[in-house]
Write an enzyme that holds these catalytic residues in place. Sequence first.
Site, PDB file in Angstrom:
ATOM      1  N   GLY A 218       0.543  -1.257   0.029  1.00  0.00           N
ATOM      2  CA  GLY A 218       0.008   0.205   0.001  1.00  0.00           C
ATOM      3  C   GLY A 218       0.759   1.161  -0.069  1.00  0.00           C
ATOM      4  O   GLY A 218       2.004   1.205  -0.476  1.00  0.00           O
ATOM      5  N   SER A 219       0.392   2.487   0.507  1.00  0.00           N
ATOM      6  CA  SER A 219       1.126   3.490   0.465  1.00  0.00           C
ATOM      7  C   SER A 219       2.388   3.594   1.295  1.00  0.00           C
ATOM      8  O   SER A 219       2.896   4.742   1.108  1.00  0.00           O
ATOM      9  CB  SER A 219       0.155   4.743   1.116  1.00  0.00           C
ATOM     10  OG  SER A 219      -1.032   4.953   0.287  1.00  0.00           O
ATOM     11  N   THR A 220       2.668   2.413   1.990  1.00  0.00           N
ATOM     12  CA  THR A 220       3.898   2.632   2.546  1.00  0.00           C
ATOM     13  C   THR A 220       5.167   2.673   1.687  1.00  0.00           C
ATOM     14  O   THR A 220       6.297   3.327   1.941  1.00  0.00           O
ATOM     15  CB  THR A 220       4.275   1.547   3.511  1.00  0.00           C
ATOM     16  OG1 THR A 220       4.316   0.206   2.741  1.00  0.00           O
ATOM     17  CG2 THR A 220       3.256   1.551   4.686  1.00  0.00           C
TER      18      THR A 220
END
Length: 490
Positions: A218-220
């Site tokens: 995801g956005s990590t």
Amino acid sequence: MNKSLRQLFTIVVALFVILGMSTTIITAIRANQLNNDPRNTRALYHEYGAPRGAILASDGSVIAKSDPSNDAFSYQRSYTAGELYAPVTGFFSISQRGWNGIEASRSSLLSGQSDQLVWQRFKSLFTGQENKGATIETSIDPKIQQAAYNGLANNDGAAVAIEVKTGRILAMASTPSYDPNQLASHDTSEANGNYSTLSQDESNPMLNRATSQLYPPGSTFKTVVAAAALETGEYQTDTEIPAGSSYTLPGTVTQLTNAVSQADGSDGKITLEDAMAYSSNTAFAQLGVALGDDKVSSMAKKLGFDSPITVDGSDSTGTPWMSVASKFPTDTTDDKLALASIGQGDTVVTPLQNALVAAAVANGGKVMQPTLVDRVRSSDLSVISQTKPQVMSRAFSSGTANKLTQMMEAVVTKENPNLAIDGVQVTAKTGTAQIGDGNTSIDGWVVGFAPADDPKIAVAVVVHNVDLYGSFAAGPIMKAMMQEALAECN
């Protein structure tokens, strides 16, 4: 007569050659295979006939040991708080040779059969004392480990904490877990039954999700893309990049949107810092495409992607413990690159890899080799080996690391105040990876480190198959782990 003698002599010599070859094959070439064969009861009794070394946490508390037993195996292996430490210790069983964890990676040392213990075996031979296995002192901090395990609770997930400057693994939790004591039973039928139950359990409790499970980050993953952008020298934290409320993936009709309106920016643009703080999908998808596959994948590789990572051990100490390779797609189309750049599509990581990314930012761009064992001691307490910090790679400059730190602080101060710790500057990057049919479920992520001005601990947490954003599913677990670590520093 002479002819008959010569023939007999030739036959005898040939038999001796055959005998020598077969003995060599058995004692040398196939030695390890035969020793590890579960049908080899002599090897089994030999291993259990001597006290296997203990495994210790960083504070000296015993998490695995062998005690005398009144049966044919002489010693009983036992595990303290088995489910808590199972991802670290692995298990040692009379019926199952598929050990894992430190029981496997340091097996020859624990059993006392390592070449590093030859002098100890020599002394035992002449003094009549029992040969004992070495003691393995790990870097696991019991308080941080407990905080990780308690936070994960009944969820499917994992958490890893790393000491920033050294790469020492301070915690490695994976849930659901299992109790290695169930497999250490000397009752073969009981041990086999327990192993069968655990291995067939749909929740897969014996899987170490921290090192052996891949998840969409995801956005990590936006941290990696931001690092690639900053390293070009063409972007700064205040550089405005294309954003907007929606973005159509190149060559498709599929539109990306953002979770919050602040991520849309203003007039179709947003600063790089705000794109990170508000986790702008439209901005980072376009940034990934603008940078190109080569720059993003190159940064990912420098951080450890696309190669297995050694967690512990070597061929000389046992079976090396390797974390599976995290992956970022290469030579792909722009639509897939856009998705991969926001941690979706074909991008997958282990929690250990994500912890290494956070630690690299905290450590000025240097990726440290992760380690799980601090030192090994023989039975007379002399140190056989001691682990020294080792740089695995330099992913980016210290200047880029400082800018990423500023941006990751903004993630907390601007958008996720629930991750803040009083009196401490916390950095983070949350992630909410969509999974399942129709993207109906979530892998909730968070990575970060603290304190931002003097980093001590880097953390990665994933909670699988939930219905909460990463900030709320994984965030409290990271916060609890950091608080335990920082309390010990004060």
